[in-house]
Design a protein around this motif. Sequence first.
Motif, mmCIF file in Angstrom:
data_model
loop_
_atom_site.group_PDB
_atom_site.id
_atom_site.type_symbol
_atom_site.label_atom_id
_atom_site.label_comp_id
_atom_site.label_asym_id
_atom_site.label_seq_id
_atom_site.Cartn_x
_atom_site.Cartn_y
_atom_site.Cartn_z
ATOM 1 N N UNK A 236 0.733 -1.048 -0.078
ATOM 2 C CA UNK A 236 -0.010 -0.045 0.076
ATOM 3 C C UNK A 236 0.872 1.214 0.095
ATOM 4 N N UNK A 237 1.993 1.215 0.811
ATOM 5 C CA UNK A 237 2.881 2.241 0.868
ATOM 6 C C UNK A 237 3.564 2.662 -0.594
ATOM 7 N N UNK A 238 4.029 1.445 -1.271
ATOM 8 C CA UNK A 238 4.519 1.673 -2.512
ATOM 9 C C UNK A 238 3.645 2.259 -3.547
ATOM 10 N N UNK A 239 2.376 1.750 -3.484
ATOM 11 C CA UNK A 239 1.221 2.668 -4.483
ATOM 12 C C UNK A 239 1.038 3.923 -4.123
ATOM 13 N N UNK A 240 1.297 4.067 -2.744
ATOM 14 C CA UNK A 240 0.979 5.525 -2.573
ATOM 15 C C UNK A 240 2.222 6.558 -2.939
ATOM 16 N N UNK A 241 3.245 6.026 -2.802
ATOM 17 C CA UNK A 241 4.696 6.608 -3.356
ATOM 18 C C UNK A 241 4.582 6.724 -4.872
ATOM 19 N N UNK A 242 4.113 5.675 -5.655
ATOM 20 C CA UNK A 242 4.166 6.033 -6.925
ATOM 21 C C UNK A 242 2.902 6.764 -7.682
ATOM 22 N N UNK A 243 1.829 6.577 -6.914
ATOM 23 C CA UNK A 243 0.608 7.500 -7.564
ATOM 24 C C UNK A 243 0.186 8.529 -6.636
ATOM 25 N N UNK A 244 1.321 9.195 -5.686
ATOM 26 C CA UNK A 244 0.967 10.481 -5.053
ATOM 27 C C UNK A 244 0.911 11.664 -6.141
ATOM 28 N N UNK A 245 -0.263 12.383 -5.664
ATOM 29 C CA UNK A 245 -0.498 13.375 -6.679
ATOM 30 C C UNK A 245 0.313 14.569 -7.026
ATOM 31 N N UNK B 168 3.953 16.886 -6.716
ATOM 32 C CA UNK B 168 5.197 16.817 -7.358
ATOM 33 C C UNK B 168 6.088 15.936 -6.472
ATOM 34 N N UNK B 169 6.213 16.258 -5.149
ATOM 35 C CA UNK B 169 6.844 15.423 -4.098
ATOM 36 C C UNK B 169 5.808 14.969 -3.242
ATOM 37 N N UNK B 170 6.306 13.532 -2.779
ATOM 38 C CA UNK B 170 5.507 12.909 -1.777
ATOM 39 C C UNK B 170 5.697 13.744 -0.502
ATOM 40 N N UNK B 171 4.396 13.302 0.152
ATOM 41 C CA UNK B 171 4.399 13.828 1.487
ATOM 42 C C UNK B 171 5.467 13.441 2.389
ATOM 43 N N UNK B 172 5.868 14.076 3.371
ATOM 44 C CA UNK B 172 7.042 13.994 4.159
ATOM 45 C C UNK B 172 6.692 12.751 5.297
ATOM 46 N N UNK B 173 5.511 12.525 5.653
ATOM 47 C CA UNK B 173 5.312 11.413 6.560
ATOM 48 C C UNK B 173 5.437 10.057 5.766
ATOM 49 N N UNK B 174 4.810 10.291 4.540
ATOM 50 C CA UNK B 174 4.768 9.119 3.701
ATOM 51 C C UNK B 174 6.166 8.579 3.430
ATOM 52 N N UNK B 175 6.955 9.625 2.948
ATOM 53 C CA UNK B 175 8.613 9.453 2.535
ATOM 54 C C UNK B 175 9.151 8.818 3.737
ATOM 55 N N UNK B 176 9.240 9.342 4.988
ATOM 56 C CA UNK B 176 9.825 9.019 6.013
ATOM 57 C C UNK B 176 9.502 7.653 6.600
ATOM 58 N N UNK B 177 8.245 7.296 6.298
ATOM 59 C CA UNK B 177 7.649 5.937 6.761
ATOM 60 C C UNK B 177 8.742 4.828 5.736
ATOM 61 N N UNK B 178 8.585 5.396 4.326
ATOM 62 C CA UNK B 178 9.087 4.509 3.286
ATOM 63 C C UNK B 178 10.659 4.370 3.854
ATOM 64 N N UNK B 179 11.123 5.286 3.862
ATOM 65 C CA UNK B 179 12.758 5.256 4.156
ATOM 66 C C UNK B 179 12.868 4.489 5.445
ATOM 67 N N UNK B 180 12.282 4.544 6.460
ATOM 68 C CA UNK B 180 12.281 3.588 7.589
ATOM 69 C C UNK B 180 12.193 2.121 7.107
ATOM 70 N N UNK B 181 10.994 1.766 6.553
ATOM 71 C CA UNK B 181 10.798 0.626 6.093
ATOM 72 C C UNK B 181 11.943 -0.189 5.168
ATOM 73 N N UNK C 112 8.708 1.626 -11.370
ATOM 74 C CA UNK C 112 7.891 2.970 -11.167
ATOM 75 C C UNK C 112 8.550 3.727 -10.025
ATOM 76 N N UNK C 113 9.116 3.126 -8.936
ATOM 77 C CA UNK C 113 9.372 3.958 -7.836
ATOM 78 C C UNK C 113 10.839 4.837 -8.247
ATOM 79 N N UNK C 114 11.617 4.294 -9.021
ATOM 80 C CA UNK C 114 12.673 4.840 -9.403
ATOM 81 C C UNK C 114 12.631 5.927 -10.480
ATOM 82 N N UNK C 115 11.779 5.559 -11.428
ATOM 83 C CA UNK C 115 11.339 6.431 -12.427
ATOM 84 C C UNK C 115 10.802 7.746 -11.837
ATOM 85 N N UNK C 116 9.971 7.631 -10.917
ATOM 86 C CA UNK C 116 9.254 8.827 -10.265
ATOM 87 C C UNK C 116 10.175 9.769 -9.551
#
Length: 621
Positions: free
Chosen positions: A322-331, A333-346, A364-368
């Motif tokens: 679910x986090x990966x999908x939110x990262x890739x589809x975030x509306x 230009x830059x993803x929200x800090x809370x979402x990015x911080x969670x992904x970094x820790x994970x 898709x993650x790297x491309x974005x």
Amino acid sequence: EKAKLEVANATMSELDEYVERMYDEDTANRIHGASMILQLASEAGNLEELLENDAMMNTLSRTVKEDYKKSVELATTIMKVFMSLSTFSQFHSSLHGYQVGSNAMQIVKWELERFTARAREMSLLEQIAEAQERGEDFDPRKGKKRGEPVDLSHERSKTKKLQRKQFKLLFVCLHVMINLSEDEKVERKMAKRGLVEDLTNVLGTLQSSNADLLILTATFLKKLSITRENKDDMLKFGAVTHLVHYLGCSNATLRKVVMSVLFNLSFDPAAREQMLELSLIPKLVEHLQDKQFRAGALRLLYHLSVDDKCKSMFTYTDVIPYVMRMLIEFPSNHVAKELAALAINLSLTQRNCLLMVQGNNFRALVDRAVKRKDPLLLKVVRNLARWTLSMQEELPDRLPSATRGGAGGAEGAECEEGAEGKAAEAPSATEMARQELAEANRKGVRDPGYKHRRLWENHVQELVRLMRSAESPAVMVEAMGTLACLTPSDLPKGTSFADVLLEHDLVEFLHKHLLPGFSEDDVLLEVVLLIGQFSLCAAAARLLANSPLIKLVYDLLHEKHDDAEIVLQVLFTFHRLLRHADTGHSLLYETQMAKDVCDLLEHRNGVVRVMADTVLDQIVD
């Protein structure tokens, strides 16, 4: 009907009459007088005049203090008058003089006790009723009630009626208390008298279906939770258990407030431990699917992911897909800090990384990240690169854990002196690994045991282009850091680091950033790491030897002598460059590296001393 009409027509000119009724022995008349005063207090324009009526205020205060146990309705009406007055901060000092806050706390404690007593009584009555149905002689009641048939339907109706009155009174009292607690001194006094325990009991003991009361209680806990003493009391009295319970309720407002309280508490490791034991993570994952709860759930998940013990628990939930999908589809230009911080820790644990690169998510993650030039998203990509590097380090006869930074890695530069003994074991293993890897590079062998070697081959070129074109230092640092984690096995088939250097003119690029004063220290560190990683390739090492880069890297030893991390990485880069004849000759005969490395044997950092000793052994050999 006459009483209702009088309430509807209450006027300030008859205030004294209403106060007189408060002295009547008939409770109904006293409730009527209080209701008239309450009707006047509902008009904001009357409040100041009411507060200045000392006789009325004293009467209300005395009445509620003496009779709150006798009549819930009377106490509720009087406390509603005080609630209206407490809405305005300028009246608080006067209300303190009439002991309004103290009376409110006393009422809350009494109603909680009465609720508990009634619950025990109902439990006993249910047992008696069951015994009577079976014809058994069980009735511990005393006096005339002993032996009388128990009408459970009547008793339950009576209990519900009482509870409705109690919930209303508790709501009014808590509202008065939260208003008066705007003053920090008043809040501390309330806390010393057991406020946190009382609020926790409202959540837990009452199990109220009154949403307004629960929301107000949770809001009060949220206000209190920002101080350490109150936070400790909440953990002591089990507030976390009750808060997590209400995450499953149907009231959206209550769930939002509960999330806010849990977020405040989650700064404490002990609170996070309790939340994990209560299986909070799956509950938060469910809330991610609802937009109104998503931000709060992400903040809480981020805090929970800070602990290493917790990171691995995410693997067994649906949060990573679910986090990966939110990262890739975030509306945005830059993803929200809370979402990015969670992904970094994970992305700091191996099992989570394995899930993050499955399917098309990784590409898709790297491309974005590259297209949007999002530094936080690039940090996730960098962590995934560290993971693939660690996969190669764990292979037999391949890179040991020292790949990223000699004796203990870049992070090891901050180790205490006591880490010296442990770090000293790394050089011999590192040396052996470099020989194996160098030999494999010369022969063009790609490691058959590395399962992710095709993962990066489509992204190397775009990462290099991003590094060269980045205007933001943060983006450049993350792009460099990602490339510095890649090995020859990660490059496209038939491509070497030498090819990358030539195709993108990276020698000139790196030279520019090594010039004194051109780049910040974090960029310098990544440049040194990148040069060290390029040195894995013999052909690339020859290109480096024929450039000014070797001398510039050497000069960093003097310029950044006090930066232990940069010094450590420079030494490790020397360690790699000395493995090749061309670069080793440049270091030994065109600089005073040997002398400077000898001086570093007395460096204040133990890991630097160990790495310096390793390099000297290599020079002697």
